[in-house]
Scaffold this motif. Sequence first.
Motif, mmCIF file in Angstrom:
data_model
loop_
_atom_site.group_PDB
_atom_site.id
_atom_site.type_symbol
_atom_site.label_atom_id
_atom_site.label_comp_id
_atom_site.label_asym_id
_atom_site.label_seq_id
_atom_site.Cartn_x
_atom_site.Cartn_y
_atom_site.Cartn_z
ATOM 1 N N ARG A 118 2.958 -10.647 3.597
ATOM 2 C CA ARG A 118 1.735 -9.849 3.516
ATOM 3 C C ARG A 118 1.997 -8.535 2.800
ATOM 4 N NH1 ARG A 118 -2.601 -11.624 6.490
ATOM 5 N NH2 ARG A 118 -2.172 -13.361 7.931
ATOM 6 N N ILE A 119 0.920 -7.973 2.271
ATOM 7 C CA ILE A 119 0.984 -6.715 1.530
ATOM 8 C C ILE A 119 0.396 -5.607 2.390
ATOM 9 C CG2 ILE A 119 0.154 -5.486 -0.511
ATOM 10 C CD1 ILE A 119 0.031 -8.235 -1.926
ATOM 11 N N SER A 120 1.147 -4.515 2.529
ATOM 12 C CA SER A 120 0.652 -3.358 3.274
ATOM 13 C C SER A 120 -0.113 -2.401 2.363
ATOM 14 C CB SER A 120 1.818 -2.618 3.936
ATOM 15 O OG SER A 120 1.375 -1.422 4.547
ATOM 16 N N GLU A 121 0.451 -2.116 1.179
ATOM 17 C CA GLU A 121 -0.189 -1.211 0.222
ATOM 18 C C GLU A 121 -0.022 -1.779 -1.183
ATOM 19 O OE1 GLU A 121 1.247 2.808 0.567
ATOM 20 O OE2 GLU A 121 1.501 2.619 2.744
ATOM 21 N N ILE A 122 -1.034 -1.576 -2.009
ATOM 22 C CA ILE A 122 -0.976 -2.077 -3.382
ATOM 23 C C ILE A 122 -1.762 -1.154 -4.301
ATOM 24 C CG2 ILE A 122 -2.950 -3.614 -2.950
ATOM 25 C CD1 ILE A 122 -1.728 -5.561 -5.014
ATOM 26 N N LYS A 123 -1.191 -0.872 -5.470
ATOM 27 C CA LYS A 123 -1.906 -0.118 -6.491
ATOM 28 C C LYS A 123 -1.336 -0.489 -7.857
ATOM 29 C CE LYS A 123 0.997 4.047 -6.209
ATOM 30 N NZ LYS A 123 1.007 5.515 -5.968
ATOM 31 N N CYS A 124 -2.136 -0.282 -8.872
ATOM 32 C CA CYS A 124 -1.719 -0.571 -10.243
ATOM 33 C C CYS A 124 -0.971 0.635 -10.802
ATOM 34 C CB CYS A 124 -2.945 -0.881 -11.097
ATOM 35 S SG CYS A 124 -2.590 -1.112 -12.845
ATOM 36 N N PHE A 125 0.243 0.407 -11.347
ATOM 37 C CA PHE A 125 0.983 1.551 -11.887
ATOM 38 C C PHE A 125 0.789 1.729 -13.390
ATOM 39 C CE2 PHE A 125 4.512 -1.652 -12.207
ATOM 40 C CZ PHE A 125 4.901 -1.458 -13.524
ATOM 41 N N TYR A 126 0.139 0.763 -14.046
ATOM 42 C CA TYR A 126 -0.196 0.927 -15.464
ATOM 43 C C TYR A 126 -1.482 0.156 -15.745
ATOM 44 C CZ TYR A 126 -0.094 0.702 -20.549
ATOM 45 O OH TYR A 126 -0.430 0.801 -21.878
ATOM 46 N N PRO A 127 -2.622 0.830 -15.776
ATOM 47 C CA PRO A 127 -3.890 0.134 -16.086
ATOM 48 C C PRO A 127 -3.941 -0.226 -17.574
ATOM 49 C CG PRO A 127 -4.257 2.242 -14.958
ATOM 50 C CD PRO A 127 -2.833 2.234 -15.423
ATOM 51 N N TYR A 128 -4.119 -1.498 -17.866
ATOM 52 C CA TYR A 128 -4.215 -1.932 -19.259
ATOM 53 C C TYR A 128 -5.475 -1.370 -19.910
ATOM 54 C CZ TYR A 128 -0.624 -5.417 -18.152
ATOM 55 O OH TYR A 128 0.533 -6.048 -17.772
#
Length: 230
Positions: A71-81
């Motif tokens: 499972r994922i606790s935290e997620i974010k995009c580190f480079y938006p295309y």
Amino acid sequence: MLQKTRGIAINYIKYRDTSIISRIYTEDFGLQSYIVNGVRSAKSKGKMALYQPLTLLDLVIYHKDGAQLNRISEIKCFYPYQHIPFEIRKTTIGIFLGEVLSKIVRENEHDHAGQFDFVAKSLQEFDTLTANFESFHLQFLVKFTQYLGFDLVNTEDLYQQVYHLTKSDMLSKEVLEFIEFLYNAPYAHEKKTTLEIKREALKNVISFYDHHLGTLGSLKSVEVLRQILH
């Protein structure tokens, strides 16, 4: 146990009414599958975008060795295309790269050779290119061999192995020279050549991969590449 890692979204399947099972190539644990509850519900506020193929991610995950699903606790995009999702030619190349990565990267494989970093940086550079990127997918495959244990630095190896597989002289001097150029040149440095040579180069590099990994098989996105790029 909570772990921080970077990841590249590969693909996902729908699970029940509002959830998904996402396959993510992680820097520290190789290819992993995560169950994400409720992400397809109206209340998810567009979070499905984070799980689209090739999205570059910073993750905090619950990781247990040997588990089929984590499972994922935290997620974010580190480079938006800025371009890959919005330009048809780049999107098509991205679909191909996603399919290839899904068959190459392995589960529970720690990144010892800088493999993940190469992929992530290559995707970021691809996103920024404004010209001469029509052979990016082939150049990526040629350069990626450096991190997979069967480096294509010597195209004679490619010739000998393809000949061993096919028992026919399929690789012309022009094809070998084109592949060697792609290996040595930076991205966006284009070499003028014919469509036939590009197609033969891709066909034989895929055969080279399959000879070493045995996992590529038939790539559905190759035909899409033919239709969109050429």
